[in-house]
Design a protein around this motif. Structure first.
Motif, mmCIF file in Angstrom:
data_model
loop_
_atom_site.group_PDB
_atom_site.id
_atom_site.type_symbol
_atom_site.label_atom_id
_atom_site.label_comp_id
_atom_site.label_asym_id
_atom_site.label_seq_id
_atom_site.Cartn_x
_atom_site.Cartn_y
_atom_site.Cartn_z
ATOM 1 N N VAL A 1 0.824 -1.205 0.000
ATOM 2 C CA VAL A 1 0.000 0.000 0.000
ATOM 3 C C VAL A 1 0.860 1.256 0.000
ATOM 4 C CG1 VAL A 1 -1.817 -1.219 1.245
ATOM 5 C CG2 VAL A 1 -0.162 0.165 2.523
ATOM 6 N N ASN A 2 0.264 2.351 -0.442
ATOM 7 C CA ASN A 2 0.907 3.657 -0.368
ATOM 8 C C ASN A 2 0.767 4.182 1.057
ATOM 9 O OD1 ASN A 2 0.491 6.805 -0.439
ATOM 10 N ND2 ASN A 2 1.681 6.305 -2.267
ATOM 11 N N ALA A 3 1.876 4.482 1.702
ATOM 12 C CA ALA A 3 1.859 4.859 3.120
ATOM 13 C C ALA A 3 1.030 6.117 3.356
ATOM 14 C CB ALA A 3 3.286 5.064 3.624
ATOM 15 N N ARG A 4 1.187 7.098 2.496
ATOM 16 C CA ARG A 4 0.459 8.351 2.681
ATOM 17 C C ARG A 4 -1.045 8.141 2.539
ATOM 18 N NH1 ARG A 4 -1.112 13.339 0.547
ATOM 19 N NH2 ARG A 4 -0.039 15.137 1.484
ATOM 20 N N GLU A 5 -1.445 7.390 1.539
ATOM 21 C CA GLU A 5 -2.869 7.148 1.314
ATOM 22 C C GLU A 5 -3.468 6.290 2.426
ATOM 23 O OE1 GLU A 5 -3.244 5.471 -2.554
ATOM 24 O OE2 GLU A 5 -2.588 7.303 -3.593
ATOM 25 N N TYR A 6 -2.725 5.283 2.867
ATOM 26 C CA TYR A 6 -3.250 4.424 3.928
ATOM 27 C C TYR A 6 -3.427 5.212 5.223
ATOM 28 C CZ TYR A 6 -4.149 0.279 6.689
ATOM 29 O OH TYR A 6 -4.752 -0.643 7.506
ATOM 30 N N ALA A 7 -2.534 6.163 5.453
ATOM 31 C CA ALA A 7 -2.643 6.983 6.665
ATOM 32 C C ALA A 7 -3.983 7.704 6.726
ATOM 33 C CB ALA A 7 -1.499 7.989 6.722
ATOM 34 N N LEU A 8 -4.520 8.090 5.584
ATOM 35 C CA LEU A 8 -5.815 8.770 5.563
ATOM 36 C C LEU A 8 -6.926 7.838 6.043
ATOM 37 C CD1 LEU A 8 -5.479 10.678 2.173
ATOM 38 C CD2 LEU A 8 -5.357 11.645 4.483
ATOM 39 N N THR A 9 -6.801 6.545 5.751
ATOM 40 C CA THR A 9 -7.763 5.563 6.257
ATOM 41 C C THR A 9 -7.724 5.512 7.777
ATOM 42 O OG1 THR A 9 -7.590 4.210 4.257
ATOM 43 C CG2 THR A 9 -8.417 3.113 6.233
ATOM 44 N N VAL A 10 -6.523 5.502 8.334
ATOM 45 C CA VAL A 10 -6.377 5.486 9.790
ATOM 46 C C VAL A 10 -6.933 6.777 10.392
ATOM 47 C CG1 VAL A 10 -4.749 5.284 11.709
ATOM 48 C CG2 VAL A 10 -4.362 3.980 9.608
ATOM 49 N N CYS A 11 -6.691 7.896 9.727
ATOM 50 C CA CYS A 11 -7.222 9.171 10.224
ATOM 51 C C CYS A 11 -8.744 9.134 10.297
ATOM 52 C CB CYS A 11 -6.771 10.318 9.324
ATOM 53 S SG CYS A 11 -5.013 10.709 9.442
ATOM 54 N N ARG A 12 -9.371 8.536 9.304
ATOM 55 C CA ARG A 12 -10.832 8.443 9.326
ATOM 56 C C ARG A 12 -11.304 7.568 10.487
ATOM 57 N NH1 ARG A 12 -9.996 8.665 3.602
ATOM 58 N NH2 ARG A 12 -9.853 6.396 3.441
ATOM 59 N N GLN A 13 -10.570 6.495 10.776
ATOM 60 C CA GLN A 13 -10.923 5.647 11.919
ATOM 61 C C GLN A 13 -10.781 6.413 13.234
ATOM 62 O OE1 GLN A 13 -8.072 2.506 10.853
ATOM 63 N NE2 GLN A 13 -9.791 1.091 10.652
ATOM 64 N N ILE A 14 -9.715 7.181 13.355
ATOM 65 C CA ILE A 14 -9.521 7.989 14.562
ATOM 66 C C ILE A 14 -10.631 9.031 14.681
ATOM 67 C CG2 ILE A 14 -8.007 9.684 15.671
ATOM 68 C CD1 ILE A 14 -5.625 8.135 14.495
ATOM 69 N N ASP A 15 -10.972 9.658 13.575
ATOM 70 C CA ASP A 15 -12.044 10.654 13.599
ATOM 71 C C ASP A 15 -13.351 10.057 14.107
ATOM 72 O OD1 ASP A 15 -10.634 12.895 12.772
ATOM 73 O OD2 ASP A 15 -10.980 12.514 10.637
ATOM 74 N N ARG B 1 -15.415 11.406 17.304
ATOM 75 C CA ARG B 1 -16.825 11.808 17.227
ATOM 76 C C ARG B 1 -17.680 11.019 18.217
ATOM 77 N NH1 ARG B 1 -15.775 11.791 11.586
ATOM 78 N NH2 ARG B 1 -16.833 9.774 11.370
ATOM 79 N N ALA B 2 -17.214 9.806 18.556
ATOM 80 C CA ALA B 2 -17.940 8.984 19.523
ATOM 81 C C ALA B 2 -17.646 9.389 20.964
ATOM 82 C CB ALA B 2 -17.600 7.509 19.322
ATOM 83 N N GLY B 3 -16.761 10.360 21.140
ATOM 84 C CA GLY B 3 -16.479 10.868 22.476
ATOM 85 C C GLY B 3 -15.185 10.401 23.099
ATOM 86 N N VAL B 4 -14.371 9.619 22.366
ATOM 87 C CA VAL B 4 -13.065 9.190 22.889
ATOM 88 C C VAL B 4 -12.111 10.385 22.884
ATOM 89 C CG1 VAL B 4 -11.094 7.648 22.539
ATOM 90 C CG2 VAL B 4 -13.421 6.841 22.052
#
Length: 215
Positions: A77-91, A95-98
């Motif tokens: 995978v492309n490291a930069r692009e995959y990082a955006l997936t992780v960012c969405r998971q963190i977001d 949003r859930a209050g963590v």
């Protein structure tokens, strides 16, 4: 891709980090593995370093009290692009209050570069990051768009050509970094130290995730 979500009990400290105390707050770890499993089955050993003990690493975090989010990446995978997936998971967690301070991104080798991009994109000083064996001095010129942000622990092995002190990157970063620490290991295993859940790197990584910033 199938996500691996593991619920585990609370970590009560380790000898290297005596300040570590009991907490009842759920802590999250995003674990990002090294490159080799992207193109090889976990049952296939690396010719020099042996098996990537991915599940054993997750089990280690599990046994010390974290809610772990991880997956096997496939296809180089492309490291930069995959990082955006992780960012969405963190977001989604945010949003859930963590709280950001209850989230740690731990990356080894290529996974560490992905984690550096997550740090760059999220720009949240309260997040925790552990970068393992993922900085070379040429990175400043070769990957100029990385900008550290968060509470950052870097771990590298003195016999590993793929990991050195990342202090130059920290100095070049513009975000406020409240807590920064580096650990130089002497396992003699070269880059292979991160293929297994050695206490030398997993214990300080977990302590850092709990907010213990002093040795």
């Amino acid at each position: 891709m199938k996500k691996i979500l593991i619920l585990i009990a609370l970590f009560n400290g380790y000898g290297l980090f005596p300040c570590f105390g009991y907490e009842d707050t759920v802590k999250y770890i995003f674990f990002l593995h090294n490159r080799f499993p992207e193109t090889h089955d976990l049952s296939e050993p690396h010719p020099e370093y042996g098996l990537t003990e991915y599940q054993a690493i997750l089990d280690t975090f599990e046994s010390h009290g974290f809610r772990v989010i991880s997956e096997i990446r496939k296809g180089n995978v492309n490291a930069r692009e995959y990082a955006l997936t992780v960012c969405r998971q963190i977001d989604r967690l945010l949003r859930a209050g963590v709280k950001p301070s209850d989230i740690t991104v731990i990356g080894t080798s290529k996974g560490g570069y992905i984690a550096q991009y997550v740090s760059t994109f999220m720009q949240l000083p309260e997040l925790h990051f552990v970068f393992v064996a993922c900085f070379r001095e040429t990175d400043i010129q070769d990957i100029p768009d990385i900008n550290f942000c968060g509470n950052i622990l870097t771990i590298y092995e003195k016999t590993d050509p793929f990991g050195v002190s990342a202090i130059k990157r920290k100095e070049n970063s513009t975000c406020r970094i409240a807590h920064f620490r580096e650990i130089a290991l002497h396992t003699g295993l070269g880059h292979g130290f991160l293929f297994r859940p050695l206490d030398a790197w997993t214990c300080p990584a977990m302590a850092w995730a709990k907010g213990c910033y002093t040795p």
